[in-house]
Design a protein around this motif. Structure first.
Motif, PDB file in Angstrom:
ATOM      1  N   VAL A   1      -0.117   0.597  -7.173  1.00  0.00           N
ATOM      2  CA  VAL A   1      -1.436   0.856  -6.626  1.00  0.00           C
ATOM      3  C   VAL A   1      -1.611   2.298  -6.213  1.00  0.00           C
ATOM      4  CG1 VAL A   1      -2.022  -1.466  -5.880  1.00  0.00           C
ATOM      5  CG2 VAL A   1      -0.626   0.003  -4.411  1.00  0.00           C
ATOM      6  N   GLY A   2      -0.590   3.106  -6.384  1.00  0.00           N
ATOM      7  CA  GLY A   2      -0.770   4.471  -5.899  1.00  0.00           C
ATOM      8  C   GLY A   2      -0.374   5.546  -6.886  1.00  0.00           C
ATOM      9  N   ALA A   3      -0.255   5.177  -8.178  1.00  0.00           N
ATOM     10  CA  ALA A   3       0.211   6.144  -9.180  1.00  0.00           C
ATOM     11  C   ALA A   3      -0.694   7.377  -9.210  1.00  0.00           C
ATOM     12  CB  ALA A   3       0.243   5.490 -10.542  1.00  0.00           C
ATOM     13  N   ARG A   4      -0.104   8.559  -9.139  1.00  0.00           N
ATOM     14  CA  ARG A   4      -0.893   9.789  -9.220  1.00  0.00           C
ATOM     15  C   ARG A   4      -1.131  10.146 -10.665  1.00  0.00           C
ATOM     16  NH1 ARG A   4      -1.601  13.103  -4.813  1.00  0.00           N
ATOM     17  NH2 ARG A   4      -3.119  14.032  -6.182  1.00  0.00           N
ATOM     18  N   ALA A   5      -2.301  10.742 -10.909  1.00  0.00           N
ATOM     19  CA  ALA A   5      -2.607  11.154 -12.287  1.00  0.00           C
ATOM     20  C   ALA A   5      -1.701  12.290 -12.718  1.00  0.00           C
ATOM     21  CB  ALA A   5      -4.053  11.603 -12.355  1.00  0.00           C
TER      22      ALA A   5
ATOM     23  N   LYS B   1      -0.980   8.355   3.297  1.00  0.00           N
ATOM     24  CA  LYS B   1      -0.368   8.061   2.002  1.00  0.00           C
ATOM     25  C   LYS B   1      -0.327   9.287   1.110  1.00  0.00           C
ATOM     26  CE  LYS B   1      -0.527   4.894  -1.891  1.00  0.00           C
ATOM     27  NZ  LYS B   1      -1.044   3.611  -2.391  1.00  0.00           N
ATOM     28  N   TYR B   2      -1.406  10.091   1.147  1.00  0.00           N
ATOM     29  CA  TYR B   2      -1.491  11.189   0.187  1.00  0.00           C
ATOM     30  C   TYR B   2      -1.302  12.558   0.810  1.00  0.00           C
ATOM     31  CZ  TYR B   2      -2.766   7.486  -2.955  1.00  0.00           C
ATOM     32  OH  TYR B   2      -2.734   6.344  -3.699  1.00  0.00           O
TER      33      TYR B   2
ATOM     34  N   ARG C   1       3.768  13.632   8.170  1.00  0.00           N
ATOM     35  CA  ARG C   1       4.112  12.300   8.651  1.00  0.00           C
ATOM     36  C   ARG C   1       4.397  11.368   7.484  1.00  0.00           C
ATOM     37  NH1 ARG C   1       0.012  10.906  13.652  1.00  0.00           N
ATOM     38  NH2 ARG C   1       0.914  12.384  15.118  1.00  0.00           N
ATOM     39  N   VAL C   2       5.539  10.682   7.578  1.00  0.00           N
ATOM     40  CA  VAL C   2       5.895   9.736   6.522  1.00  0.00           C
ATOM     41  C   VAL C   2       6.117   8.373   7.154  1.00  0.00           C
ATOM     42  CG1 VAL C   2       7.590   9.196   4.725  1.00  0.00           C
ATOM     43  CG2 VAL C   2       6.985  11.586   5.200  1.00  0.00           C
ATOM     44  N   VAL C   3       5.352   7.370   6.731  1.00  0.00           N
ATOM     45  CA  VAL C   3       5.513   6.043   7.328  1.00  0.00           C
ATOM     46  C   VAL C   3       6.819   5.427   6.874  1.00  0.00           C
ATOM     47  CG1 VAL C   3       3.064   5.511   7.618  1.00  0.00           C
ATOM     48  CG2 VAL C   3       4.209   4.942   5.485  1.00  0.00           C
ATOM     49  N   GLY C   4       7.369   4.558   7.731  1.00  0.00           N
ATOM     50  CA  GLY C   4       8.610   3.879   7.413  1.00  0.00           C
ATOM     51  C   GLY C   4       9.566   3.957   8.580  1.00  0.00           C
ATOM     52  N   GLY C   5      10.379   2.923   8.715  1.00  0.00           N
ATOM     53  CA  GLY C   5      11.367   2.891   9.784  1.00  0.00           C
ATOM     54  C   GLY C   5      10.788   2.358  11.078  1.00  0.00           C
ATOM     55  N   HIS C   6      11.680   2.136  12.030  1.00  0.00           N
ATOM     56  CA  HIS C   6      11.303   1.594  13.333  1.00  0.00           C
ATOM     57  C   HIS C   6      10.870   2.734  14.238  1.00  0.00           C
ATOM     58  CE1 HIS C   6      11.584  -0.593  17.124  1.00  0.00           C
ATOM     59  NE2 HIS C   6      11.589  -1.708  16.400  1.00  0.00           N
TER      60      HIS C   6
ATOM     61  N   PHE D   1       0.820  -1.208   0.000  1.00  0.00           N
ATOM     62  CA  PHE D   1       0.000   0.000   0.000  1.00  0.00           C
ATOM     63  C   PHE D   1       0.856   1.261   0.000  1.00  0.00           C
ATOM     64  CE2 PHE D   1      -2.402   3.326   2.290  1.00  0.00           C
ATOM     65  CZ  PHE D   1      -3.496   3.441   1.451  1.00  0.00           C
ATOM     66  N   PHE D   2       1.854   1.316   0.881  1.00  0.00           N
ATOM     67  CA  PHE D   2       2.699   2.513   0.954  1.00  0.00           C
ATOM     68  C   PHE D   2       3.872   2.448  -0.029  1.00  0.00           C
ATOM     69  CE2 PHE D   2       0.706   2.827   5.246  1.00  0.00           C
ATOM     70  CZ  PHE D   2       0.124   4.076   5.070  1.00  0.00           C
ATOM     71  N   GLU D   3       3.973   1.325  -0.745  1.00  0.00           N
ATOM     72  CA  GLU D   3       5.007   1.134  -1.761  1.00  0.00           C
ATOM     73  C   GLU D   3       6.396   1.392  -1.198  1.00  0.00           C
ATOM     74  OE1 GLU D   3       3.198   1.936  -5.989  1.00  0.00           O
ATOM     75  OE2 GLU D   3       2.687   3.624  -4.701  1.00  0.00           O
ATOM     76  N   ARG D   4       6.652   0.829  -0.013  1.00  0.00           N
ATOM     77  CA  ARG D   4       8.016   0.846   0.515  1.00  0.00           C
ATOM     78  C   ARG D   4       8.255  -0.365   1.395  1.00  0.00           C
ATOM     79  NH1 ARG D   4       8.803   6.501   3.054  1.00  0.00           N
ATOM     80  NH2 ARG D   4      10.594   5.485   4.037  1.00  0.00           N
ATOM     81  N   GLU D   5       9.504  -0.803   1.416  1.00  0.00           N
ATOM     82  CA  GLU D   5       9.857  -2.052   2.087  1.00  0.00           C
ATOM     83  C   GLU D   5      10.121  -1.866   3.574  1.00  0.00           C
ATOM     84  OE1 GLU D   5      10.142  -5.450   1.322  1.00  0.00           O
ATOM     85  OE2 GLU D   5       8.827  -4.708  -0.275  1.00  0.00           O
ATOM     86  N   ASP D   6      10.436  -0.611   4.006  1.00  0.00           N
ATOM     87  CA  ASP D   6      10.884  -0.420   5.391  1.00  0.00           C
ATOM     88  C   ASP D   6       9.714  -0.169   6.348  1.00  0.00           C
ATOM     89  OD1 ASP D   6      10.184   2.044   4.422  1.00  0.00           O
ATOM     90  OD2 ASP D   6      11.820   3.134   5.400  1.00  0.00           O
TER      91      ASP D   6
END
Ligand code: PHE
Length: 366
Positions: free
Chosen positions: A362-366, A328-329, A275-280, A240-245
């Motif tokens: 799944v999250g490409a912006r127009a 996400k957005y 706020r950006v998701v990712g990391g511990h 969903f967030f298109e990141r591995e961390d």
């Protein structure tokens, strides 16, 4: 005799000249209609002697045949011309680009629901639905919250004055969890569903609106444990967030319908006020944010839903869709989601052509 010949010629000329179906019909009435001269002439045959009739009949009958034939032919010609004209008038040039069409956009909540369905479909989940106008048995009792359970009060429920035929209270569902019950009763086990949809609570400020969106997840099978839950949510959030961390933390909690219960937190940092998701979450500059509740489905809930809790077990989760869409957005005020302001939609909305797919992102912006 000459009379009939000249009258017939006049009639045939009028038929040939008729410019419309109405004019043609007028001509038909004047000749072959009940009171038309051909019909009247035919009637006079009855009063004639056999000799007179033999002399007069052929002229009248051939006049009738000629006029009837001319009427039919002209009618067909006029109808064909009308169709031609209509076809020419109603042409649409499909090659024209729709430049003047108003530009709509897909609301971020709809977009995120499509993204959810796409990602979970890949993990083998079907989409289930249930009514927004629920009864208290599905919304509370079957989820192990009987009439006196304090959690009922915590849900700030909107009630209707009516009761169901079974005497149950009618309410706006306060969460998507009643879909768990409906899905289990409908489909039995094993089961793997998500249920995105609207829920309602009497609550309103910058982070709460009286209507908001949740997605419920439910997996029931024979050997399901919390590890499956954590893996499923981690796999989902990475896609969903298109990141591995993505790092999740399951924190012990309490819900009447799960045992044990855990709250799901995700590690994030703050970049430029956002706020950006990712990391511990415990790493420097990071923190944990709650995304939803979950746990192993309480055995009592399985029994309410008609499953043998000795044979079946599973996990359930409930996530706030609006919350994860904001994350996400990059939106910060939940209320703007439901204001219907075209400027906001123009800015945050998605193109209807931008269908989320796992291959295209799944999250490409127009
Ligand atoms: N229904 C709970 C809520 O709205 C969330 C939840 C769903 C918790 C499923 C556990 C399992 O708060």
């Amino acid at each position: 005799m000459t009379d009939i010949t000249s009258q017939t010629e006049a009639a045939l000329a009028a038929i040939a000249a008729a410019g419309s179906l109405d004019a043609l019909e007028a001509e038909r009435l004047e000749t072959l209609g009940k009171k038309g001269w051909v019909s009247l002439a035919l009637k006079t045959l009855g009063g004639m002697s056999p000799e007179e009739r033999t002399a007069a009949a052929p002229a009248i009958q051939s006049a009738r045949a000629a006029i009837a034939e001319a009427l039919d032919a002209k009618k067909a010609a006029l109808e064909a011309a009308a169709l031609e004209e209509q076809l020419a008038r109603e042409t649409i040039d499909l090659t024209l680009p729709a430049v003047a069409a108003p530009k709509g956009s897909v609301h971020p909540v709809s977009q995120v629901m499509d993204e959810l369905a796409e990602i979970f479909a890949d993990l083998g989940f079907a989409v289930a639905t249930g009514p927004e106008i629920e009864d208290d048995w599905h919304n509370f009792t079957a989820l192990n919250m009987d009439e006196t359970h304090p959690a009922r009060a915590m849900h700030d429920t909107f009630y209707f004055p009516d009761k169901t035929n079974e005497g149950r209270d009618v309410l706006l569902r306060t969460h998507t969890s009643p879909v768990q019950i409906r899905a289990m009763l409908d489909q039995g086990a094993p089961i793997r569903i998500i249920a995105p949809g609207r829920v309602y609570r009497s609550d309103s400020d910058a982070t709460h609106t009286p209507m908001f969106h949740q997605v419920e997840g439910l997996v029931i099978d024979r050997d399901i444990h919390l590890g499956h839950l954590k893996w499923t949510l981690e796999t989902f959030f990475k896609a969903f967030f298109e990141r591995e961390d993505i790092t999740l933390r399951l924190r012990p909690s309490y819900f009447p319908f799960t045992e044990p219960s855990v709250e799901v937190d995700v590690g994030y940092s703050t970049e430029g006020g956002r706020r950006v998701v990712g990391g511990h979450g415990d790493a420097p500059g990071h923190a944990w944010m709650e995304l939803g509740g979950s746990g192993m489905v309480n055995a009592r809930v399985l029994e309410f839903a008609g499953l043998d809790s000795k044979e079946w077990q599973g996990f359930a989760f409930g996530l706030g869709i609006d919350r994860i869409a904001m994350l996400k957005y990059g939106m910060n005020d939940l209320r703007a989601f439901f204001d219907g302001d075209p400027r906001w939609l123009q800015h945050y909305g998605f193109s209807p052509f931008d269908q989320p797919t796992l291959s295209a992102g799944v999250g490409a912006r127009a």
